[in-house]
Design a protein around this motif. Structure first.
Motif, PDB file in Angstrom:
ATOM      1  N   TYR A  98      -0.716   6.002   8.322  1.00 15.68           N
ATOM      2  CA  TYR A  98       0.186   7.069   8.343  1.00 15.68           C
ATOM      3  C   TYR A  98       0.970   7.327   7.343  1.00 15.68           C
ATOM      4  O   TYR A  98       1.496   8.585   7.137  1.00 15.68           O
ATOM      5  CB  TYR A  98       0.655   7.082   9.851  1.00 15.68           C
ATOM      6  CG  TYR A  98      -0.324   7.215  11.042  1.00 15.68           C
ATOM      7  CD1 TYR A  98      -0.706   8.565  11.273  1.00 15.68           C
ATOM      8  CD2 TYR A  98      -0.656   6.145  11.660  1.00 15.68           C
ATOM      9  CE1 TYR A  98      -1.779   8.652  12.078  1.00 15.68           C
ATOM     10  CE2 TYR A  98      -1.775   6.169  12.489  1.00 15.68           C
ATOM     11  CZ  TYR A  98      -2.270   7.556  12.806  1.00 15.68           C
ATOM     12  OH  TYR A  98      -3.117   7.737  13.781  1.00 15.68           O
ATOM     13  N   ARG A  99       1.573   6.165   6.510  1.00 14.19           N
ATOM     14  CA  ARG A  99       2.260   6.521   5.436  1.00 14.19           C
ATOM     15  C   ARG A  99       1.362   7.261   4.420  1.00 14.19           C
ATOM     16  O   ARG A  99       2.004   8.035   3.719  1.00 14.19           O
ATOM     17  CB  ARG A  99       2.470   4.946   4.797  1.00 14.19           C
ATOM     18  CG  ARG A  99       3.127   4.074   5.566  1.00 14.19           C
ATOM     19  CD  ARG A  99       3.270   2.763   5.109  1.00 14.19           C
ATOM     20  NE  ARG A  99       1.868   2.256   4.895  1.00 14.19           N
ATOM     21  CZ  ARG A  99       1.604   0.904   4.306  1.00 14.19           C
ATOM     22  NH1 ARG A  99       2.699   0.259   3.764  1.00 14.19           N
ATOM     23  NH2 ARG A  99       0.247   0.676   4.062  1.00 14.19           N
ATOM     24  N   THR A 101      -1.004   9.416   4.900  1.00 10.68           N
ATOM     25  CA  THR A 101      -1.317  10.733   5.624  1.00 10.68           C
ATOM     26  C   THR A 101       0.108  11.591   5.258  1.00 10.68           C
ATOM     27  O   THR A 101      -0.087  12.790   4.821  1.00 10.68           O
ATOM     28  CB  THR A 101      -1.415  10.758   7.133  1.00 10.68           C
ATOM     29  OG1 THR A 101      -2.707   9.629   7.285  1.00 10.68           O
ATOM     30  CG2 THR A 101      -2.045  11.944   7.491  1.00 10.68           C
ATOM     31  N   ALA A 102       1.101  10.925   5.437  1.00 17.38           N
ATOM     32  CA  ALA A 102       2.389  11.463   5.267  1.00 17.38           C
ATOM     33  C   ALA A 102       2.582  11.831   3.804  1.00 17.38           C
ATOM     34  O   ALA A 102       3.140  12.970   3.511  1.00 17.38           O
ATOM     35  CB  ALA A 102       3.708  10.663   5.685  1.00 17.38           C
ATOM     36  N   THR A 105      -0.019  14.786   2.695  1.00 20.71           N
ATOM     37  CA  THR A 105       0.696  16.140   3.584  1.00 20.71           C
ATOM     38  C   THR A 105       1.820  16.505   2.629  1.00 20.71           C
ATOM     39  O   THR A 105       1.916  17.604   2.427  1.00 20.71           O
ATOM     40  CB  THR A 105       1.027  15.559   4.898  1.00 20.71           C
ATOM     41  OG1 THR A 105      -0.143  15.341   5.685  1.00 20.71           O
ATOM     42  CG2 THR A 105       1.265  16.980   5.740  1.00 20.71           C
TER      43      THR A 105
END
Ligand SMILES: [Mg+2]
Length: 217
Positions: A98-99, A101-102, A105
């Motif tokens: 998720y790091r 992905t963030a 994004t």
């Protein structure tokens, strides 16, 4: 944004994700391909691939890709991909970080993001789905576009023409300097070497450290 960078061109494997089990599966698949091609055992094929890669890397003074090894051993890049792709299981081996992905994004709001990979389109899309990055890229350039593996100057010129950017407006991000970054750097691009996922997460800091207005013409 401070610099003249407008597009970020990412390598995929080893750059946007890293997974030892999946890398091992790709090597195993390559062994199966060469074993069938040469009529030898998969174990002997794995040894042959390793030795050929070492020899080519030494002869060429830069790291040889698996694509180059397959061609050297009498195979084809298309044949390699056709054999290996159905044998791989990104769906069971990969998961989102998720790091990352963030990060991607956030970057997608400020830059055009692209992928340029020696991988094939089917596998690239399956991998991006599993690592949670599908849909973030303006365009994906794969081996199937020209069947000319990285590094390749003509393919890079095609990419610049397609995305309507000068090299000076592009930042290349990859985990193998010789394969992903050396040629783009020679052509005027900025580059960022990823050694692990933690270093990828430092990309924002790197971008803010670039000099302003490096655009030449
Ligand atoms: Mg890579």
């Amino acid at each position: 944004m401070a610099s003249g960078i407008r597009a970020i061109v990412f390598d995929l494997d080893g750059t946007l994700y890293s997974n030892d089990d999946f890398s091992a599966e790709i090597k195993w698949g390559a062994g199966i391909y060469i074993a069938e091609l040469k009529g030898i055992t998969v174990e002997n094929a794995a040894t042959l691939i390793r030795e050929t890669r070492q020899r080519l890397s030494s002869e060429r003074g830069q790291e040889a890709t698996l694509s180059a090894v397959c061609v050297e051993l009498g195979g084809s890049i298309a044949g390699f991909h056709a054999t290996v792709t159905p044998l791989l299981h990104p769906e069971t081996l990969l998961k989102p970080d998720y790091r990352v992905t963030a990060l991607l994004t956030a970057l997608a709001k400020r830059f055009e993001l692209y992928i340029y990979t020696n991988n094939n389109r089917t596998l690239t899309e399956r991998i991006l789905q599993e690592i949670g990055l599908a849909g973030l890229f303006a365009r994906i350039f794969t081996i199937e576009d020209f069947w000319r593996p990285k590094p390749d100057r003509e393919v890079l010129n095609h990419i610049f023409a397609t995305i309507l950017k000068n090299p000076e407006e592009c930042l290349f991000v990859g985990d193998r300097y010789d394969v992903d970054l050396k040629l783009p750097t020679e052509m005027g691009c900025s580059s960022f070497l990823v050694t692990n996922i933690q270093s990828l997460l430092e990309l924002e800091t790197f971008l803010s450290s670039l000099p302003t207005n490096p655009r030449k013409a």
